[in-house]
Write an enzyme that holds these catalytic residues in place. Structure first.
Site, mmCIF file in Angstrom:
data_model
loop_
_atom_site.group_PDB
_atom_site.id
_atom_site.type_symbol
_atom_site.label_atom_id
_atom_site.label_comp_id
_atom_site.label_asym_id
_atom_site.label_seq_id
_atom_site.Cartn_x
_atom_site.Cartn_y
_atom_site.Cartn_z
ATOM 1 N N SER B 151 0.839 -1.195 0.000
ATOM 2 C CA SER B 151 0.000 0.000 0.000
ATOM 3 C C SER B 151 0.884 1.259 0.000
ATOM 4 O O SER B 151 1.646 1.463 -0.952
ATOM 5 C CB SER B 151 -0.960 -0.046 1.193
ATOM 6 N N ASP B 233 -10.312 -5.517 -3.238
ATOM 7 C CA ASP B 233 -9.707 -4.494 -2.376
ATOM 8 C C ASP B 233 -10.499 -3.194 -2.501
ATOM 9 O O ASP B 233 -10.554 -2.589 -3.570
ATOM 10 C CB ASP B 233 -8.252 -4.305 -2.843
ATOM 11 N N HIS B 270 -7.287 -5.967 0.862
ATOM 12 C CA HIS B 270 -6.117 -5.109 1.081
ATOM 13 C C HIS B 270 -5.242 -5.563 2.239
ATOM 14 O O HIS B 270 -4.206 -4.948 2.515
ATOM 15 C CB HIS B 270 -6.613 -3.672 1.345
#
Lengths: 292, 292
Positions: B151, B233, B270
């Site tokens: 991320s 996600d 995620h």
């Protein structure tokens, strides 16, 4: 008892789902657990390996840090992660000590009236969660269960397994443990738990919930037990675990190292960096019996 | 700059050590990092794979939940887990927003005077930590480094890698990322970070710290890039990640799927249940280059 989905996460091609339900065993409180179902469950029911976590842990700890999901997915085995105690019973003193009360249910059924309405993790793990999973139609084959755990959860796994041999239910095919509390009636953690939760105190605990005492009662019953502990584990060094007492009792009962294997792992400590190192090994150990 | 040991844990036959030191790059604040050194380092220096974590994470997150240590131990590769920001700089507003400030350093060097004394994670990760590890005589071969992240940390890994190709330092041999913020000057997370940390705002960020913009500047430079993201996600679905923009820019620059591989993983989200699924795969990807 309706099962409510809290969250789902895809992992290793299977699905980890967190569920919530009103638990009768825990006196009507909400209880959570995580259940990993591997992808091959689409083709039929799969065996179940139950993981019991240690003091201060939750239903998330083993799922997040144990590195069990990858090996279980590969073997086609489901994983159940219960919580470690009731939550929010509101009993006086429940949250005062990390070794007792919340996060420290010790996988027994309390008989002290102060705790007996809520602190029944034994029934919760062995009967209630399997029943609610089965009622929900989830693809678990409860005739093929094994159990493992860490520290207090290692104590839980050993005692639930040995009890299921003693009472003839044979609910679990094999047991393994990381750094288990192996002789709780002889260590501070166990003494505190038994004195607090049990009307009969340490004597009741020694009779019903002490792995070293329970294995002495087994006569010529085949057993499948694997234990790993670290020689660098401070709780081992301080006499909280006592795996040597369990090992001696097992050998005295005639169990050889094929049936009861206790390994001292040089330099490892009490935490999940140790557990994850041998996580795949434990899953494979259980797969031998779950897929036999 | 003395390196202080906070804790050590044996894991997969190697050692994970948490260190602390007074960081010049972070304005004199204490900084922590975890370093896993595999057992084979006893026979000589080992290559290093750097892992950058995402928003709200710490130096522990990847070490505990990523399932990277087992594969790295097997490959004989060290793992470095820096923190995600300075801690305790005491800047007004630093702790008000999980997407900015503490836990959200974005692996850049701040130029806005309000943040520029402390928020220099770029220098911290690329220069300061390697220097202090080398000065301590730890058995890491810094001529063999690769980098990956998740991320915000995927953004960090991509931009540090691409910058090291552009400036000719070639500090990292390969890069990979889980769910990276791939085009930060075009998404809310990146816009907030660039406007806050950089005197030149989004334009400065786009020029220096945007993977999609950086790869457009590379001319016939061999690259080794692997990206995985989940189609389930929510941050991907909400346009925070934009891996498709990075992929298009890479293909426009002539990078084929051997050099820049972007994989959409069906149904994954995620979190670390996704990351751990592909953790071993990423470590093996880097091992190809680190051990070449």
């Amino acid at each position: 008892m309706a099962l409510e989905v809290v969250s789902t996460n895809k992992s290793f091609d299977g699905t980890l789902t967190k569920y919530k339900f009103k638990s009768t065993a825990l006196g009507g409180l909400d209880a959570k657990f995580n259940l990993f179902i591997p992808a091959n469950a689409a083709n039929g029911k799969v065996p179940l390996l139950v993981y019991l976590a240690g003091l201060e842990c939750t239903e998330d700890t083993g799922a997040q840090k144990g590195a069990f999901i990858g090996p279980a997915a590969k073997e086609g085995i489901a994983l159940l992660f219960p919580d470690t105690s009731p939550r929010g019973a509101g009993i006086e003193g429940e949250d005062d000590d990390w070794q007792f009360g919340t996060g420290a249910g010790f996988y027994l059924n309390a008989t002290n009236p102060k705790w007996s309405k809520h602190y029944n993790m034994l029934t919760h793990v062995t009967l209630e969660i399997p029943q609610i999973i089965e009622a929900a139609g989830l693809p678990i084959d409860f005739t093929r269960q094994s159990i493992f755990g860490h520290s207090m959860g290692g104590h839980g796994a050993l005692t639930l397994y040995l009890t299921s041999l003693l009472n003839g239910s044979k609910q679990y095919r094999s047991v393994s443990a990381f750094s288990p509390i192996s002789n709780p009636s002889k260590c501070p953690w166990g003494e505190t738990a038994f004195k607090g939760y049990l009307a009969g105190g340490i004597a009741e605990g020694q009779d019903l919930y002490d792995a070293t005492e329970l294995i002495k009662k087994l006569v010529k019953t085949p057993a499948h037990v694997l234990i790993d502990y670290g020689t660098g584990d401070k709780f081992y060094q301080n006499g909280q675990l006592l795996p040597e007492n369990f090992l001696k009792a097992a050998r005295d009962q005639g169990y050889d190292e094929v049936q009861v294997r206790v390994r001292d792992q040089e330099g490892y400590d009490h935490g999940y960096y140790f557990i994850s190192t041998f996580g795949a090994d434990h899953v494979h150990f259980h797969a031998n019996f779950l897929k036999a």
